[in-house]
Motif scaffolding. Structure first.
Motif, mmCIF file in Angstrom:
data_model
loop_
_atom_site.group_PDB
_atom_site.id
_atom_site.type_symbol
_atom_site.label_atom_id
_atom_site.label_comp_id
_atom_site.label_asym_id
_atom_site.label_seq_id
_atom_site.Cartn_x
_atom_site.Cartn_y
_atom_site.Cartn_z
ATOM 1 N N VAL A 243 0.824 -1.206 0.000
ATOM 2 C CA VAL A 243 0.000 0.000 0.000
ATOM 3 C C VAL A 243 0.864 1.264 0.000
ATOM 4 O O VAL A 243 0.779 2.095 -0.905
ATOM 5 C CB VAL A 243 -0.961 0.012 1.210
ATOM 6 C CG1 VAL A 243 -1.763 1.319 1.235
ATOM 7 C CG2 VAL A 243 -1.909 -1.184 1.156
ATOM 8 N N LEU A 244 1.712 1.411 1.011
ATOM 9 C CA LEU A 244 2.501 2.638 1.125
ATOM 10 C C LEU A 244 3.728 2.671 0.222
ATOM 11 O O LEU A 244 4.307 3.741 0.003
ATOM 12 C CB LEU A 244 2.934 2.855 2.577
ATOM 13 C CG LEU A 244 1.846 3.215 3.582
ATOM 14 C CD1 LEU A 244 2.462 3.656 4.895
ATOM 15 C CD2 LEU A 244 0.926 4.309 3.054
ATOM 16 N N GLN A 245 4.165 1.506 -0.240
ATOM 17 C CA GLN A 245 5.326 1.408 -1.141
ATOM 18 C C GLN A 245 6.592 1.983 -0.513
ATOM 19 O O GLN A 245 7.440 2.567 -1.185
ATOM 20 C CB GLN A 245 5.035 2.119 -2.468
ATOM 21 C CG GLN A 245 3.792 1.605 -3.187
ATOM 22 C CD GLN A 245 3.446 2.423 -4.412
ATOM 23 O OE1 GLN A 245 4.324 2.779 -5.199
ATOM 24 N NE2 GLN A 245 2.170 2.742 -4.572
ATOM 25 N N MET A 246 6.722 1.794 0.794
ATOM 26 C CA MET A 246 7.886 2.328 1.480
ATOM 27 C C MET A 246 9.160 1.575 1.107
ATOM 28 O O MET A 246 10.267 2.105 1.291
ATOM 29 C CB MET A 246 7.673 2.289 2.990
ATOM 30 C CG MET A 246 6.597 3.241 3.497
ATOM 31 S SD MET A 246 6.895 4.977 3.082
ATOM 32 C CE MET A 246 8.368 5.316 4.041
ATOM 33 N N ASN A 247 9.046 0.373 0.598
ATOM 34 C CA ASN A 247 10.238 -0.345 0.136
ATOM 35 C C ASN A 247 10.912 0.430 -0.998
ATOM 36 O O ASN A 247 12.155 0.514 -1.065
ATOM 37 C CB ASN A 247 9.889 -1.762 -0.309
ATOM 38 C CG ASN A 247 8.900 -1.800 -1.467
ATOM 39 O OD1 ASN A 247 7.927 -1.039 -1.483
ATOM 40 N ND2 ASN A 247 9.121 -2.684 -2.415
ATOM 41 N N LYS A 248 10.113 1.020 -1.884
ATOM 42 C CA LYS A 248 10.683 1.795 -2.987
ATOM 43 C C LYS A 248 11.325 3.085 -2.486
ATOM 44 O O LYS A 248 12.371 3.515 -2.993
ATOM 45 C CB LYS A 248 9.593 2.103 -4.011
ATOM 46 C CG LYS A 248 9.008 0.869 -4.695
ATOM 47 C CD LYS A 248 7.928 1.251 -5.689
ATOM 48 C CE LYS A 248 7.349 0.016 -6.366
ATOM 49 N NZ LYS A 248 6.254 0.366 -7.315
ATOM 50 N N THR B 5 15.422 3.709 -2.954
ATOM 51 C CA THR B 5 15.916 4.758 -3.852
ATOM 52 C C THR B 5 16.441 6.003 -3.148
ATOM 53 O O THR B 5 17.255 6.733 -3.719
ATOM 54 C CB THR B 5 14.790 5.199 -4.814
ATOM 55 O OG1 THR B 5 13.673 5.676 -4.041
ATOM 56 C CG2 THR B 5 14.342 4.030 -5.674
ATOM 57 N N ALA B 6 15.991 6.250 -1.896
ATOM 58 C CA ALA B 6 16.284 7.562 -1.327
ATOM 59 C C ALA B 6 16.803 7.573 0.099
ATOM 60 O O ALA B 6 17.191 8.644 0.599
ATOM 61 C CB ALA B 6 15.018 8.428 -1.386
ATOM 62 N N VAL B 7 16.832 6.431 0.784
ATOM 63 C CA VAL B 7 17.197 6.462 2.204
ATOM 64 C C VAL B 7 18.570 5.820 2.416
ATOM 65 O O VAL B 7 18.699 4.607 2.566
ATOM 66 C CB VAL B 7 16.134 5.756 3.071
ATOM 67 C CG1 VAL B 7 16.526 5.826 4.537
ATOM 68 C CG2 VAL B 7 14.764 6.396 2.857
ATOM 69 N N ALA C 103 18.753 8.066 7.062
ATOM 70 C CA ALA C 103 18.026 7.248 8.038
ATOM 71 C C ALA C 103 18.308 7.715 9.463
ATOM 72 O O ALA C 103 17.396 7.863 10.278
ATOM 73 C CB ALA C 103 18.405 5.778 7.877
ATOM 74 N N LEU C 104 19.569 7.961 9.768
ATOM 75 C CA LEU C 104 19.924 8.429 11.108
ATOM 76 C C LEU C 104 19.368 9.818 11.377
ATOM 77 O O LEU C 104 18.990 10.138 12.507
ATOM 78 C CB LEU C 104 21.439 8.420 11.282
ATOM 79 C CG LEU C 104 22.111 7.029 11.270
ATOM 80 C CD1 LEU C 104 23.626 7.177 11.227
ATOM 81 C CD2 LEU C 104 21.686 6.213 12.484
ATOM 82 N N SER C 105 19.284 10.637 10.349
ATOM 83 C CA SER C 105 18.804 12.007 10.534
ATOM 84 C C SER C 105 17.318 12.067 10.884
ATOM 85 O O SER C 105 16.858 13.054 11.477
ATOM 86 C CB SER C 105 19.066 12.845 9.274
ATOM 87 O OG SER C 105 18.186 12.482 8.220
ATOM 88 N N THR D 244 26.328 7.295 2.490
ATOM 89 C CA THR D 244 25.465 8.140 1.663
ATOM 90 C C THR D 244 24.909 7.375 0.470
ATOM 91 O O THR D 244 24.475 7.977 -0.507
ATOM 92 C CB THR D 244 26.232 9.386 1.178
ATOM 93 O OG1 THR D 244 27.385 8.974 0.434
ATOM 94 C CG2 THR D 244 26.653 10.255 2.340
ATOM 95 N N ASP D 245 24.900 6.046 0.579
ATOM 96 C CA ASP D 245 24.403 5.191 -0.493
ATOM 97 C C ASP D 245 23.264 4.325 0.051
ATOM 98 O O ASP D 245 23.446 3.573 1.010
ATOM 99 C CB ASP D 245 25.538 4.304 -1.005
ATOM 100 C CG ASP D 245 25.133 3.469 -2.215
ATOM 101 O OD1 ASP D 245 23.938 3.425 -2.535
ATOM 102 O OD2 ASP D 245 26.029 2.846 -2.818
ATOM 103 N N PRO D 246 22.062 4.391 -0.548
ATOM 104 C CA PRO D 246 20.955 3.546 -0.091
ATOM 105 C C PRO D 246 21.289 2.052 -0.116
ATOM 106 O O PRO D 246 20.671 1.277 0.619
ATOM 107 C CB PRO D 246 19.833 3.880 -1.069
ATOM 108 C CG PRO D 246 20.126 5.283 -1.512
ATOM 109 C CD PRO D 246 21.631 5.337 -1.595
ATOM 110 N N GLN D 247 22.266 1.664 -0.929
ATOM 111 C CA GLN D 247 22.657 0.254 -0.954
ATOM 112 C C GLN D 247 23.180 -0.202 0.410
ATOM 113 O O GLN D 247 22.961 -1.341 0.823
ATOM 114 C CB GLN D 247 23.737 0.024 -2.026
ATOM 115 C CG GLN D 247 23.209 0.085 -3.449
ATOM 116 C CD GLN D 247 22.438 -1.175 -3.829
ATOM 117 O OE1 GLN D 247 23.002 -2.257 -3.939
ATOM 118 N NE2 GLN D 247 21.133 -1.031 -4.015
#
Length: 418
Positions: free
Chosen positions: A67-72, A76-78, A83-85, A111-114
């Motif tokens: 539903v929220l698509q938070m995996n995407k 792509t962006a975290v 995440a710590l911020s 600084t890499d989402p990977q």
């Protein structure tokens, strides 16, 4: 209009924790010991509850992913720095030595989402569970993700770096910005996204997706609950409405209505029925163990040297007499709720938001236990008192206690000692 969505509550509360405490090193009141003479907890059940608290999603991946698509969003962006911020924490004990070395020498990028996906695959991101795969391009992908109780109700001791360290289950994550995190979902309409984005770190509204009102409260501590017959600020939970126990009531509420786990919640007092079972109930059978783990948490002792012991002794006398604190904050846990589940009418408080209480099942409020209060500023349900000094000043003014400046300082030092 798209639906309003929520993440786990403070709750508020609810979901909660830390392992059994020894009399010397884990807090004030170990299970089965102390003034309340509580029965000992089943160690096996407590251990099971720890796993539930830390790693169980109750099947909520169907909401956070589908539903929220938070995996995407995460994929792509975290990155770890982002995440710590926003208050996410990293369990240092789950990070292999090679990765630790890479972080220290700069070969592992923060600084890499990977890197975030790698940490999730190691169960190192507190409160986040995910299924990570490797794509044909060799990059990690977050196929599915969900959240656990630990997201809001755990933090870390920062022993490795800020936001990275050993878990402190049951300590409220007052750095977490749940509203900002959830506002990143592409599934939300603009009005709902704006509400979530308006919340500050450490606060959350566990009723917004029920009544549509915007009145968030601080994420509360989840320790020191054993022996308290009413859970959360308004005392909604009790054995009448959840046979498994008062904290189990709120665990069910959060797991089903906020985390969107596969389960069932109903409370006629709220005129609310939520059924997310989808053919399976992944919540009910986990409630006893989860509550046992939460009950094993004792309030943390204040750090050595964090208060003036001489002044605190004077403050203790004020607490019991001139300051009138003991009239409500009584007994071994500093709350009169242990006296038969006592609740108070709205008119009896100088610090509770009447609008928030009116949204609850009880329409009343419970006196907050004070042990460990040094640990979790800001204070009051809405965080309106930033320090314990502010708390004392507010009560002195509102109750016309006529405490002198020195007496206010002594009372504050006593609160720091609890």
């Amino acid at each position: 209009m798209k639906k309003k969505f929520m993440i786990p509550a403070l709750g508020l509360i609810a979901a909660l924790t830390l392992f059994s405490c020894s009399k010397t090193d884990r807090g004030h009141l170990p299970p089965g010991e102390g003034e309340l003479n509580l029965p000992p907890l089943d160690p096996k059940l407590v251990q099971q509850g720890q796993q539930v608290f830390r790693y169980e999603t109750f099947g909520d991946e169907t909401f956070w992913t589908d539903v929220l698509q938070m995996n995407k969003v995460i994929e792509t962006a975290v990155d770890p720095t982002t995440a710590l911020s926003v208050g996410l924490k990293v369990d240092a004990s789950a990070i292999p030595a090679a990765v630790v070395a890479g972080i220290q020498n700069g070969t592992v990028s923060l600084t890499d989402p990977q890197t975030t996906l790698a940490l999730i695959s190691l169960n190192a991101v507190v409160g986040v569970q995910g299924t990570v795969s490797t794509g044909s391009d060799g990059k990690l992908k977050l196929d599915r993700m969900g959240i656990t109780c630990a997201l809001c109700h755990s933090t870390v001791d920062n022993s490795f770096a800020a936001g990275i360290g050993n878990r402190l289950d049951g300590w409220p994550n007052r750095d977490l910005n749940p509203g900002l995190i959830i506002s990143l979902s592409p599934a939300l309409d603009e009005a709902t996204r704006a509400v979530y984005a308006s919340w500050a770190p450490g606060i959350y509204d566990p009723r917004f997706n029920h009544d549509g009102l915007n009145n968030p409260v601080v994420i509360p501590p989840a320790y020191g609950l054993y022996g308290i017959p009413k859970a959360i600020f308004t005392g909604d939970g009790d054995v009448q409405h959840e046979p498994a126990g008062p904290v189990a009531y709120w665990n069910r509420y959060v797991a089903v209505t906020q985390m969107h786990g596969h389960g069932y919640f109903a409370d006629s007092r709220l005129n609310w029925v939520v059924d997310h079972r989808e053919g399976d109930d992944l919540v009910t059978d986990k409630l006893p163990a989860l509550q046992a783990y939460q009950y094993s948490i004792a309030a943390p002792k204040p750090p050595a040297g964090s208060f003036d012991a001489t002044a605190a002794a004077r403050g203790k006398a004020l607490f019991a007499a001139k300051a009138q604190c003991v009239s409500c904050h009584s007994g071994p846990l500093f709350t009169d709720v242990i006296q038969g589940g006592k609740l108070h009418p709205q008119s009896a408080s100088v610090a509770i938001d009447k609008d928030y209480v009116n949204r609850s099942a009880t329409k009343q409020w419970r006196v907050t236990p004070l042990k460990g209060i040094w640990q979790h500023p800001p204070y009051f349900h809405d965080g309106s008192a930033k320090t314990l000094d502010d708390v004392v000043t507010m009560y002195n003014d509102q109750r016309n206690l006529q405490l002198t400046p020195d007496e206010k300082k002594d009372l504050t030092e006593y609160l720091k000692s609890l």
